[in-house]
Design a protein around this motif. Structure first.
Motif, PDB file in Angstrom:
ATOM      1  N   LEU A 153     -96.352  27.281  96.856  1.00 32.32           N
ATOM      2  CA  LEU A 153     -96.705  28.526  97.525  1.00 32.32           C
ATOM      3  C   LEU A 153     -96.306  29.626  96.552  1.00 32.32           C
ATOM      4  O   LEU A 153     -95.119  29.855  96.327  1.00 32.32           O
ATOM      5  CB  LEU A 153     -95.943  28.650  98.845  1.00 32.32           C
ATOM      6  CG  LEU A 153     -96.388  29.692  99.851  1.00 32.32           C
ATOM      7  CD1 LEU A 153     -97.779  29.376 100.375  1.00 32.32           C
ATOM      8  CD2 LEU A 153     -95.401  29.751 101.009  1.00 32.32           C
ATOM      9  N   ASN A 154     -97.274  30.282  95.939  1.00 28.24           N
ATOM     10  CA  ASN A 154     -96.969  31.026  94.716  1.00 28.24           C
ATOM     11  C   ASN A 154     -97.646  32.384  94.652  1.00 28.24           C
ATOM     12  O   ASN A 154     -98.653  32.554  93.987  1.00 28.24           O
ATOM     13  CB  ASN A 154     -97.395  30.165  93.524  1.00 28.24           C
ATOM     14  CG  ASN A 154     -96.777  30.641  92.236  1.00 28.24           C
ATOM     15  OD1 ASN A 154     -95.733  31.272  92.235  1.00 28.24           O
ATOM     16  ND2 ASN A 154     -97.432  30.341  91.129  1.00 28.24           N
ATOM     17  N   PRO A 155     -97.099  33.389  95.349  1.00 27.53           N
ATOM     18  CA  PRO A 155     -97.739  34.714  95.411  1.00 27.53           C
ATOM     19  C   PRO A 155     -97.544  35.527  94.128  1.00 27.53           C
ATOM     20  O   PRO A 155     -96.723  35.212  93.276  1.00 27.53           O
ATOM     21  CB  PRO A 155     -97.013  35.385  96.586  1.00 27.53           C
ATOM     22  CG  PRO A 155     -96.209  34.293  97.239  1.00 27.53           C
ATOM     23  CD  PRO A 155     -95.924  33.302  96.187  1.00 27.53           C
ATOM     24  N   TYR A 156     -98.297  36.622  94.059  1.00 28.97           N
ATOM     25  CA  TYR A 156     -98.202  37.543  92.921  1.00 28.97           C
ATOM     26  C   TYR A 156     -97.085  38.556  93.126  1.00 28.97           C
ATOM     27  O   TYR A 156     -96.738  38.927  94.254  1.00 28.97           O
ATOM     28  CB  TYR A 156     -99.509  38.291  92.725  1.00 28.97           C
ATOM     29  CG  TYR A 156    -100.545  37.531  91.937  1.00 28.97           C
ATOM     30  CD1 TYR A 156    -100.394  37.312  90.566  1.00 28.97           C
ATOM     31  CD2 TYR A 156    -101.696  37.048  92.550  1.00 28.97           C
ATOM     32  CE1 TYR A 156    -101.349  36.638  89.836  1.00 28.97           C
ATOM     33  CE2 TYR A 156    -102.665  36.367  91.827  1.00 28.97           C
ATOM     34  CZ  TYR A 156    -102.486  36.166  90.470  1.00 28.97           C
ATOM     35  OH  TYR A 156    -103.439  35.493  89.753  1.00 28.97           O
ATOM     36  N   VAL A 197    -100.578  34.608 102.214  1.00 32.64           N
ATOM     37  CA  VAL A 197    -100.180  33.875 101.019  1.00 32.64           C
ATOM     38  C   VAL A 197    -100.661  32.439 101.185  1.00 32.64           C
ATOM     39  O   VAL A 197    -100.334  31.765 102.161  1.00 32.64           O
ATOM     40  CB  VAL A 197     -98.652  33.914 100.818  1.00 32.64           C
ATOM     41  CG1 VAL A 197     -98.249  33.048  99.637  1.00 32.64           C
ATOM     42  CG2 VAL A 197     -98.192  35.346 100.603  1.00 32.64           C
ATOM     43  N   ILE A 198    -101.417  31.955 100.228  1.00 36.92           N
ATOM     44  CA  ILE A 198    -102.129  30.694 100.381  1.00 36.92           C
ATOM     45  C   ILE A 198    -101.288  29.510  99.937  1.00 36.92           C
ATOM     46  O   ILE A 198    -100.664  29.529  98.880  1.00 36.92           O
ATOM     47  CB  ILE A 198    -103.432  30.725  99.558  1.00 36.92           C
ATOM     48  CG1 ILE A 198    -104.308  31.916  99.974  1.00 36.92           C
ATOM     49  CG2 ILE A 198    -104.209  29.423  99.691  1.00 36.92           C
ATOM     50  CD1 ILE A 198    -105.445  32.191  99.030  1.00 36.92           C
ATOM     51  N   LEU A 199    -101.292  28.479 100.762  1.00 33.82           N
ATOM     52  CA  LEU A 199    -100.718  27.202 100.381  1.00 33.82           C
ATOM     53  C   LEU A 199    -101.652  26.532  99.387  1.00 33.82           C
ATOM     54  O   LEU A 199    -102.844  26.367  99.651  1.00 33.82           O
ATOM     55  CB  LEU A 199    -100.562  26.305 101.621  1.00 33.82           C
ATOM     56  CG  LEU A 199    -100.363  24.820 101.364  1.00 33.82           C
ATOM     57  CD1 LEU A 199     -99.027  24.590 100.686  1.00 33.82           C
ATOM     58  CD2 LEU A 199    -100.459  24.036 102.657  1.00 33.82           C
ATOM     59  N   ARG A 200    -101.108  26.142  98.250  1.00 34.19           N
ATOM     60  CA  ARG A 200    -101.925  25.505  97.223  1.00 34.19           C
ATOM     61  C   ARG A 200    -101.928  23.998  97.392  1.00 34.19           C
ATOM     62  O   ARG A 200    -100.929  23.401  97.758  1.00 34.19           O
ATOM     63  CB  ARG A 200    -101.409  25.868  95.837  1.00 34.19           C
ATOM     64  CG  ARG A 200    -101.519  27.360  95.508  1.00 34.19           C
ATOM     65  CD  ARG A 200    -102.963  27.812  95.575  1.00 34.19           C
ATOM     66  NE  ARG A 200    -103.113  29.248  95.307  1.00 34.19           N
ATOM     67  CZ  ARG A 200    -104.251  29.905  95.421  1.00 34.19           C
ATOM     68  NH1 ARG A 200    -105.337  29.274  95.811  1.00 34.19           N
ATOM     69  NH2 ARG A 200    -104.315  31.189  95.169  1.00 34.19           N
ATOM     70  N   PRO A 201    -103.058  23.351  97.076  1.00 26.96           N
ATOM     71  CA  PRO A 201    -103.122  21.896  97.177  1.00 26.96           C
ATOM     72  C   PRO A 201    -102.421  21.238  95.995  1.00 26.96           C
ATOM     73  O   PRO A 201    -102.122  21.885  94.980  1.00 26.96           O
ATOM     74  CB  PRO A 201    -104.625  21.617  97.141  1.00 26.96           C
ATOM     75  CG  PRO A 201    -105.177  22.742  96.334  1.00 26.96           C
ATOM     76  CD  PRO A 201    -104.333  23.945  96.685  1.00 26.96           C
ATOM     77  N   TYR A 202    -102.166  19.952  96.102  1.00 29.41           N
ATOM     78  CA  TYR A 202    -101.524  19.227  95.010  1.00 29.41           C
ATOM     79  C   TYR A 202    -102.399  19.211  93.760  1.00 29.41           C
ATOM     80  O   TYR A 202    -101.880  19.136  92.638  1.00 29.41           O
ATOM     81  CB  TYR A 202    -101.209  17.796  95.450  1.00 29.41           C
ATOM     82  CG  TYR A 202    -100.243  17.739  96.613  1.00 29.41           C
ATOM     83  CD1 TYR A 202     -98.912  18.131  96.455  1.00 29.41           C
ATOM     84  CD2 TYR A 202    -100.648  17.308  97.872  1.00 29.41           C
ATOM     85  CE1 TYR A 202     -98.020  18.089  97.518  1.00 29.41           C
ATOM     86  CE2 TYR A 202     -99.765  17.257  98.942  1.00 29.41           C
ATOM     87  CZ  TYR A 202     -98.454  17.651  98.766  1.00 29.41           C
ATOM     88  OH  TYR A 202     -97.570  17.619  99.824  1.00 29.41           O
TER      89      TYR A 202
END
Length: 535
Positions: free
Chosen positions: A185-188, A356-361
């Motif tokens: 989970l990696n926001p700007y 904030v978007i959850l990113r896939p593997y």
């Protein structure tokens, strides 16, 4: 449909419980190790002692081989030094030596497809849902990976991989990537110099207008500094994705490859109607702002040909700010603060309470070239990188005693040479694994506050796990890529004298290139995917 929504909700809950593990294509954040699940116990036991070695994937092969690997980014000063230590371990464990080549952020979009077309001899390459994975998989560029292959040559990975990660990596039912085993989970963020904020009476940055005031003060008063030195493929549209997307939808995400410029409103997990991002009114608003900022000198007049990413420009004192994902920001904060404590660096949330978007593997992964002569040894290498603490520490933090040290709790303490091998900043993301990540001391001071804000607006959508198959629109996709590189970049950085007119020309070029056909094909696949997701 309820089952689908429950699955997304459960996944989001899982992420929020482990959000301290956040990471992305960038520097390491404050991390904590996770408790292994039963399925990962075998691999985790082997690496629970940071000083212990894991059992190699199989008996050491008699024949020595040289593995060649492609990664993305800009090569760190001490990269060869660190990988020299890695090669000592590899020779002992699997009788192999690793040679690494980099495709820089400024030209990877052009070079990535060419390495397959050139007939070059190599073995491993970074891959991701945003970096050609599906497009190259359907072209036969990667070697298929089966569970039987993992069981024989990468048993620790077979035991520890999250089931969802394996499923997400499937293209037409086959797997061509070992995805990261990591919850992301990696926001700007905006990174700025506190000393300049104090100098020009700027107390806080809570909005895009506040950030603009800071850039304006630098542009007018600091001739030796570029306010924000954007340019490379890594960061040229970062401002749009942390602010401009909110002009279209607070929970907008992209669908398919980046260059197709397809988006959807992710506020409803049960559906997704694709739209052309450049045709939305919010896109025009952003381009007008970008033009205004460019005209005021907030970035260089040569930004379109800038080969240096904004992170390095900030570290080297050329740029007064940087727009970075939180984990890149964390590592940059450590490096820059050590070198320039007088800068009083500050990091601010650039998401402004948007989702904030959850990113896939499959946001990060590694693939094996279809023509590799060393498939088995490549799997052995990835098994060690993904599951052995010795390798994980080297590829992520560098050499102990030179680039980092460990405290009594096993947390990473950056040292003077950290900047020569930035923490978690050397395209080690493809083999990143939850169980081996360490907490980093001395990172962003307000990290806990930022994390709490992001937790409140975090969300997931099934399309995060969708792979677009472009095999029916290959020519149209290639045309869209050319237009993206030649025209979109200029607009998104404000290089236009007629925003509305040039946007219309961009739309017309995309239409002529076959955008409607691409979107029709994508929508059909999306509808099918959502109708079966979670069943």
């Amino acid at each position: 449909m309820k089952k689908q929504i429950r699955q997304v909700a459960l996944l989001l809950a899982m992420v929020l419980l482990t959000v301290a593990l956040m990471s992305g294509c960038g520097e390491g954040a404050q991390q904590t190790n996770v408790t292994p699940t039963p399925s990962s116990q075998a691999a985790s036991t082997a690496s629970s002692d940071p000083g212990a070695s894991s059992e190699p994937a199989s008996t050491k092969p008699a024949e020595h081989v040289t593995l060649k690997m492609y990664l993305l980014g800009d090569k760190a000063k001490d990269f060869d030094l660190v990988y020299g230590e890695i090669n000592k371990l590899l020779k002992e464990d699997i009788n192999a030596t690793l040679e690494v080549s980099f495709m820089s952020w400024s030209d990877y979009q052009q070079k990535y497809p060419l390495v397959f077309a050139s007939g070059e001899d190599f073995d491993l390459i970074y891959s991701a849902n945003w970096c050609f994975y599906n497009a190259q998989a359907v072209k036969g560029a990667y070697k298929e990976i089966t569970k039987e292959m993992l069981a024989q040559y990468a048993p620790m990975t077979a035991a520890s991989m999250y089931p969802d990660a394996w499923e997400q990596a499937k293209v037409n039912g086959k797997v061509y990537m070992l995805p990261m085993n990591y919850k992301e989970l990696n926001p700007y963020t905006f990174m700025v110099r506190g000393d300049l904020m104090e100098k020009y009476g700027i107390s806080d940055i809570k909005s895009i207008e506040d950030f603009g005031k800071y850039l304006d003060a630098v542009a007018k008063n600091e001739p030796g500094l570029i306010p924000c030195d954007i340019g490379s493929d890594q960061d040229f549209d970062a401002l749009f994705w942390c602010y401009g997307q909110g002009l279209i939808a607070d929970k907008m995400d992209g669908c398919g490859a980046r260059q197709t410029l397809m988006g959807y409103d992710a506020s409803d997990a049960s559906k997704a109607q694709l739209f052309s991002i450049i045709e939305q009114p919010g896109f025009a608003k952003f381009v007008k702002m970008a033009k205004e900022w460019k005209d005021k000198g907030y970035w260089s007049k040569s930004a379109l040909v800038n080969q240096t990413n904004v992170q390095n420009s900030f570290i080297n004192g050329k740029s007064a700010s940087a727009i970075l994902n939180v984990n890149t920001a964390n590592g940059t904060y450590i490096t820059s603060s050590q070198a320039h404590p007088e800068w009083k660096i500050k990091v601010y949330d650039a998401m402004f309470n948007k989702g904030v978007i959850l990113r896939p593997y499959i946001q990060n992964g590694m693939s094996i070239y279809a023509n590799s002569k060393n498939v088995e040894r490549s799997l052995m290498l990835l098994d060690l990188f993904k599951n052995d603490q010795r390798y994980a520490d080297l590829v992520t933090y560098g050499i102990k005693g030179k680039h980092y040290d460990l405290n009594a709790e096993g947390n990473v303490i950056p040292l003077a040479d950290t900047g020569n091998f930035p923490i978690d900043g050397n395209c080690n993301w493809g083999w990143r694994d939850d169980k081996l990540f360490r907490q980093v001391e001395g990172g962003i001071p307000n990290y806990a506050e930022l994390k709490a804000n992001w937790e409140k607006v975090a969300y997931a959508h099934p399309l995060q796990f969708f792979n677009f198959d472009d095999s029916n629109v290959k020519n149209e996709f290639a045309n869209a890529t050319n237009i993206f590189n030649a025209n979109y970049k200029a607009l998104i950085m404000g290089f236009t004298e007629d925003p509305e007119g040039d946007i219309q020309k961009l739309i017309e070029k995309y239409k002529a290139a076959g955008l409607d056909k691409i979107m029709s094909e994508a929508q059909s696949q999306v509808d099918t995917f959502l109708s079966t997701f979670g069943k």
